[in-house]
Motif scaffolding. Structure first.
Motif, PDB file in Angstrom:
ATOM      1  N   THR A   8      43.040   9.422  66.756  1.00 15.03           N
ATOM      2  CA  THR A   8      43.791   9.593  65.514  1.00 15.03           C
ATOM      3  C   THR A   8      44.771   8.458  65.234  1.00 15.03           C
ATOM      4  N   VAL A   9      44.730   7.419  66.080  1.00 10.39           N
ATOM      5  CA  VAL A   9      45.625   6.269  65.927  1.00 10.39           C
ATOM      6  C   VAL A   9      44.782   5.008  65.780  1.00 10.39           C
ATOM      7  N   GLY A  10      45.207   4.120  64.901  1.00 11.02           N
ATOM      8  CA  GLY A  10      44.538   2.846  64.734  1.00 11.02           C
ATOM      9  C   GLY A  10      45.546   1.717  64.734  1.00 11.02           C
ATOM     10  N   VAL A  11      45.117   0.563  65.171  1.00 11.62           N
ATOM     11  CA  VAL A  11      45.951  -0.640  65.168  1.00 11.62           C
ATOM     12  C   VAL A  11      45.176  -1.717  64.416  1.00 11.62           C
ATOM     13  N   VAL A  12      45.853  -2.370  63.487  1.00 13.85           N
ATOM     14  CA  VAL A  12      45.225  -3.412  62.683  1.00 13.85           C
ATOM     15  C   VAL A  12      46.045  -4.692  62.830  1.00 13.85           C
ATOM     16  N   ALA A  13      45.368  -5.802  63.109  1.00 17.10           N
ATOM     17  CA  ALA A  13      45.998  -7.114  63.121  1.00 17.10           C
ATOM     18  C   ALA A  13      45.315  -7.921  62.021  1.00 17.10           C
ATOM     19  N   GLY A  85      47.585  14.684  59.990  1.00 14.24           N
ATOM     20  CA  GLY A  85      47.471  15.965  60.686  1.00 14.24           C
ATOM     21  C   GLY A  85      47.920  15.876  62.132  1.00 14.24           C
ATOM     22  N   ALA A  86      47.556  14.798  62.803  1.00 10.11           N
ATOM     23  CA  ALA A  86      47.938  14.619  64.205  1.00 10.11           C
ATOM     24  C   ALA A  86      49.446  14.454  64.351  1.00 10.11           C
ATOM     25  N   LEU A  87      50.054  13.637  63.517  1.00 10.70           N
ATOM     26  CA  LEU A  87      51.497  13.417  63.615  1.00 10.70           C
ATOM     27  C   LEU A  87      52.268  14.675  63.244  1.00 10.70           C
ATOM     28  N   ASP A  88      51.826  15.369  62.206  1.00  9.73           N
ATOM     29  CA  ASP A  88      52.479  16.619  61.808  1.00  9.73           C
ATOM     30  C   ASP A  88      52.397  17.653  62.932  1.00  9.73           C
ATOM     31  N   ALA A  89      51.226  17.747  63.591  1.00  8.05           N
ATOM     32  CA  ALA A  89      51.060  18.695  64.694  1.00  8.05           C
ATOM     33  C   ALA A  89      51.969  18.334  65.868  1.00  8.05           C
ATOM     34  N   HIS A  90      52.104  17.042  66.179  1.00  7.91           N
ATOM     35  CA  HIS A  90      53.003  16.617  67.261  1.00  7.91           C
ATOM     36  C   HIS A  90      54.449  16.966  66.927  1.00  7.91           C
ATOM     37  N   PHE A  91      54.848  16.760  65.671  1.00  4.26           N
ATOM     38  CA  PHE A  91      56.214  17.097  65.256  1.00  4.26           C
ATOM     39  C   PHE A  91      56.482  18.579  65.494  1.00  4.26           C
TER      40      PHE A  91
END
Length: 104
Positions: A8-13, A85-91
């Motif tokens: 559920t996490v992405g990193v973009v350069a 959704g993932a960040l809200d659930a962690h909160f």
């Protein structure tokens, strides 16, 4: 651009060697944290101006809101994208509190 996803996490350069301009009518269902490894950017997110400055300022974009972006020449952006959704659930798990505004 180089993109790496970790569930559920992405990193973009991304590098914009000649600068540029972008408009996103609505950021998707992700929170987006924009940082700079070189060069500055400025814009507007949901009616609020922002400026990204290396080592000093970043920008956090909320899901579902518009964003315009202007970047200087030789801009080297680094972006962290987290599914809403993932960040809200962690909160909720960490605080035991429901989010304001009825978000899940």
């Amino acid at each position: 651009m180089v993109v790496a996803s970790f569930g559920t996490v992405g990193v973009v350069a991304g590098d914009w060697p000649g600068g540029g301009r972008a408009f996103v009518p609505a950021v998707g269902e992700q929170y987006i944290l924009s940082l700079s490894a070189g060069g500055e950017s400025a814009g507007d997110h949901a009616g609020e101006p922002f400026r990204v400055v290396p080592g000093r300022r970043a920008a956090l974009f909320s899901p579902g809101r518009s964003c315009s972006l202007d970047v200087s020449g030789e801009f080297h952006g680094r972006t962290l994208v987290i599914d809403r959704g993932a960040l809200d659930a962690h909160f909720t798990t960490l605080t035991g509190a429901a989010l304001r505004g009825g978000a899940s």
